[in-house]
Scaffold this active site. Structure first.
Site, PDB file in Angstrom:
ATOM      1  N   LYS A 176       0.833  -1.204   0.000  1.00  0.00           N
ATOM      2  CA  LYS A 176       0.000   0.000   0.000  1.00  0.00           C
ATOM      3  C   LYS A 176       0.873   1.263   0.000  1.00  0.00           C
ATOM      4  CE  LYS A 176      -2.990   0.683   3.585  1.00  0.00           C
ATOM      5  NZ  LYS A 176      -2.867   2.021   4.164  1.00  0.00           N
ATOM      6  N   ARG A 218       2.874   6.033  -3.153  1.00  0.00           N
ATOM      7  CA  ARG A 218       4.026   6.876  -3.522  1.00  0.00           C
ATOM      8  C   ARG A 218       4.294   6.842  -5.019  1.00  0.00           C
ATOM      9  NH1 ARG A 218       4.066   5.648   1.666  1.00  0.00           N
ATOM     10  NH2 ARG A 218       5.380   6.713   3.187  1.00  0.00           N
ATOM     11  N   ASP A 256       1.700  -1.489  11.921  1.00  0.00           N
ATOM     12  CA  ASP A 256       0.407  -1.925  11.367  1.00  0.00           C
ATOM     13  C   ASP A 256       0.110  -3.395  11.660  1.00  0.00           C
ATOM     14  OD1 ASP A 256      -0.050   0.588  10.379  1.00  0.00           O
ATOM     15  OD2 ASP A 256       0.717   0.139   8.383  1.00  0.00           O
ATOM     16  N   LYS A 316      -4.676   5.442  14.799  1.00  0.00           N
ATOM     17  CA  LYS A 316      -4.797   4.794  13.485  1.00  0.00           C
ATOM     18  C   LYS A 316      -6.265   4.863  13.034  1.00  0.00           C
ATOM     19  CE  LYS A 316      -0.495   3.878  13.036  1.00  0.00           C
ATOM     20  NZ  LYS A 316       0.267   4.641  12.026  1.00  0.00           N
ATOM     21  N   ARG A 372      -6.562   1.400  18.066  1.00  0.00           N
ATOM     22  CA  ARG A 372      -6.337  -0.046  17.934  1.00  0.00           C
ATOM     23  C   ARG A 372      -5.963  -0.710  19.262  1.00  0.00           C
ATOM     24  NH1 ARG A 372      -3.448  -0.090  11.960  1.00  0.00           N
ATOM     25  NH2 ARG A 372      -5.402  -0.107  10.774  1.00  0.00           N
TER      26      ARG A 372
HETATM   27  C1  S3P Z   1       2.337   4.662   6.300  1.00  0.00           C
HETATM   28  C2  S3P Z   1       2.923   4.964   7.498  1.00  0.00           C
HETATM   29  C3  S3P Z   1       2.422   4.488   8.796  1.00  0.00           C
HETATM   30  C4  S3P Z   1       1.456   3.325   8.637  1.00  0.00           C
HETATM   31  C5  S3P Z   1       0.453   3.567   7.549  1.00  0.00           C
HETATM   32  C6  S3P Z   1       1.153   3.786   6.216  1.00  0.00           C
HETATM   33  C7  S3P Z   1       2.914   5.212   5.070  1.00  0.00           C
HETATM   34  O1  S3P Z   1       1.754   5.537   9.447  1.00  0.00           O
HETATM   35  O2  S3P Z   1       0.801   3.074   9.857  1.00  0.00           O
HETATM   36  O3  S3P Z   1      -0.415   2.461   7.442  1.00  0.00           O
HETATM   37  O4  S3P Z   1       2.598   4.724   3.964  1.00  0.00           O
HETATM   38  O5  S3P Z   1       3.705   6.164   5.161  1.00  0.00           O
HETATM   39  P1  S3P Z   1       2.547   6.640  10.332  1.00  0.00           P
HETATM   40  O6  S3P Z   1       3.435   7.375   9.441  1.00  0.00           O
HETATM   41  O7  S3P Z   1       1.475   7.505  10.903  1.00  0.00           O
HETATM   42  O8  S3P Z   1       3.270   5.819  11.381  1.00  0.00           O
END
Ligand code: S3P
Length: 420
Positions: free
Chosen positions: A19, A24, A308, A335, A339
């Protein structure tokens, strides 16, 4: 929805694309020069929200399931959106767009679903305003007035790849260099992709330093399977008797492999094979088989490497001998849902010995568990963690709303039942 039960989990599978990398690839592809061809893209709701937002800013994107082509228009090629950009349930889309849109020559507005409107945005709006950004409010909807930005040196108070990336995207449009110092290393997909696209970016330990360049160059992006999605099957393979699952082509970027380290430390039988590298991102085939697990401590620098995966790791801990303590994980509270609270509340319904702490939870494994009617809180990772847990709980279990798996793993239940 009733959760069907499988007797054991055996076989080979793949999981959908990562994801974080999928988001990105679309965003950086949109502001690069040339065509970014993406294979293995995750066609889940969050990444489709990102595609939608960029289409609204005039980017031509051809999307056919896992194959996506982004026709980049260069750093200054985005056009003003005609309406509010809607990011759905996606924190990554929302926070990264804040950074990217701050330095544009047009104004914009961002909002998302009810969960997004509750999630804290100050963590990006505050440092962005130090760079000269003008963003109204600390929660969605956010109004962004395109402004001239300047680079800053910023010590991040929380380990967050979303915050880091938001500042790096703003830094592409800023005068002078941007230096970001992390407390603990968070996922580095942005740094790797920016480097591959020709950005002037240096990483040294916990410091990331970016200087603006006239252009980024489109690249082919091969997205590996998402280790955060593989995590559900890694845990399932380890806790189910008579099981052995091989998950092919899973991303094993070191900033994401905390789950492998933790499961190994709990005694799980895990094997990595066929390691390959593409544009700095490694992938491998992961095989997990039935194991006797023991409790463990999860804290400190490990947390951002598995943030996650903590709900499903908590599920694994229920089937481990002894105590598992999760600390330093306050981020779980902000989140898609809280959670810590959600995991503790739902796991207790089936007889688990689990308690909530300020920054994590304590789980005493080995109890006999029974099925229950679970709530997902509209959180995809809660739904999938509960579905894994339900496999080993005696009797029937159900989920109040399982549709949320669409966010990151639309075919999750098909893949689960196929293994049985
Ligand atoms: C992500 C960063 C994480 C993660 C999220 C995806 C990302 O969050 O929990 O599911 O793609 O940069 P945080 O940057 O808030 O830790």
């Amino acid at each position: 929805m009733e959760i069907k039960k499988i007797k054991n989990a055996r076989g080979e599978m793949t999981v959908p694309g990562d994801k974080s990398i999928s988001h990105r690839a679309v965003m950086l592809g949109a502001i690069a020069r040339g065509e970014t061809r993406i294979s293995g893209f995750l066609p889940g709701a969050d990444c489709l929200s990102t595609i939608d937002c960029f289409r609204q800013m005039g980017i031509d994107i051809e999307a056919d399931g896992e194959n996506v082509t982004v026709k980049g228009r260069g750093l200054h090629g985005l056009s003003a959106p005609r309406k509010t950009l809607y990011t759905g349930n996606s924190g990554t889309t929302t926070r990264l767009l804040c950074g990217l849109l701050s330095g544009q020559s047009f104004n914009s507005e961002i909002t998302g679903d009810a969960s997004i409107c509750r999630r804290p945005m100050r963590r990006v709006t505050e440092p962005l305003s130090q760079m000269g950004a003008k963003i109204s409010g600390e929660y969605c909807p956010l109004k962004i007035t395109g402004s001239r930005l300047h680079g800053i040196e910023y010590d991040m108070p929380v380990a967050s790849a979303q915050v880091k990336t938001s500042l790096l995207l703003a830094g592409l449009y800023a005068e002078g260099g941007t230096i970001i110092r992390e407390k603990e290393k968070s996922r580095d997909h942005t740094e790797l992709m920016l480097k591959a696209m020709g950005a002037d970016i240096d990483v040294s330990g916990l410091d990331v330093c970016l200087k603006p360049v006239p252009a980024l160059t489109a690249q082919e992006v091969i997205v590996p399977g998402d280790i955060s999605s593989a995590a559900f099957f890694m845990v399932l393979g380890a806790i189910m008797p008579d099981s052995c699952i091989t998950i092919r082509n899973v991303g094993i970027n070191e900033t994401r492999t905390g789950i492998i380290d933790v499961l190994k430390s709990m005694g799980a039988k895990i094997k990595l094979e066929n390691v390959r590298v593409s544009a700095g991102e490694s992938a491998a085939d992961i095989t997990v088989s039935s194991s006797h697990l023991t409790g463990t401590q999860i804290c400190g620098a490990l947390i951002p490497r598995l943030i996650d995966e903590l709900p499903v790791i908590a599920a694994a801990a229920l089937f481990a001998g002894g105590e598992t303590v999760i600390k330093d994980a306050q981020e779980l509270k902000v989140k898609e849902t809280d959670r810590i609270h959600a995991v503790v509340t739902e796991f207790k319904k089936c007889g688990a010995d689990i308690s909530e702490t300020d920054d994590g939870m304590i789980i005493r494994g080995g109890r006999t568990l029974h099925g229950a009617d679970f709530k997902t809180y509209g959180d995809h990772r809660m739904a999938m963690s509960l579905a894994v847990l339900a496999q080993l709980a005696g009797g029937a279990s159900s989920l109040d709303d399982a549709r949320c798996v669409e966010i990151s793993y639309p075919d999750f239940f098909d893949d689960l039942y196929r293994l049985g």
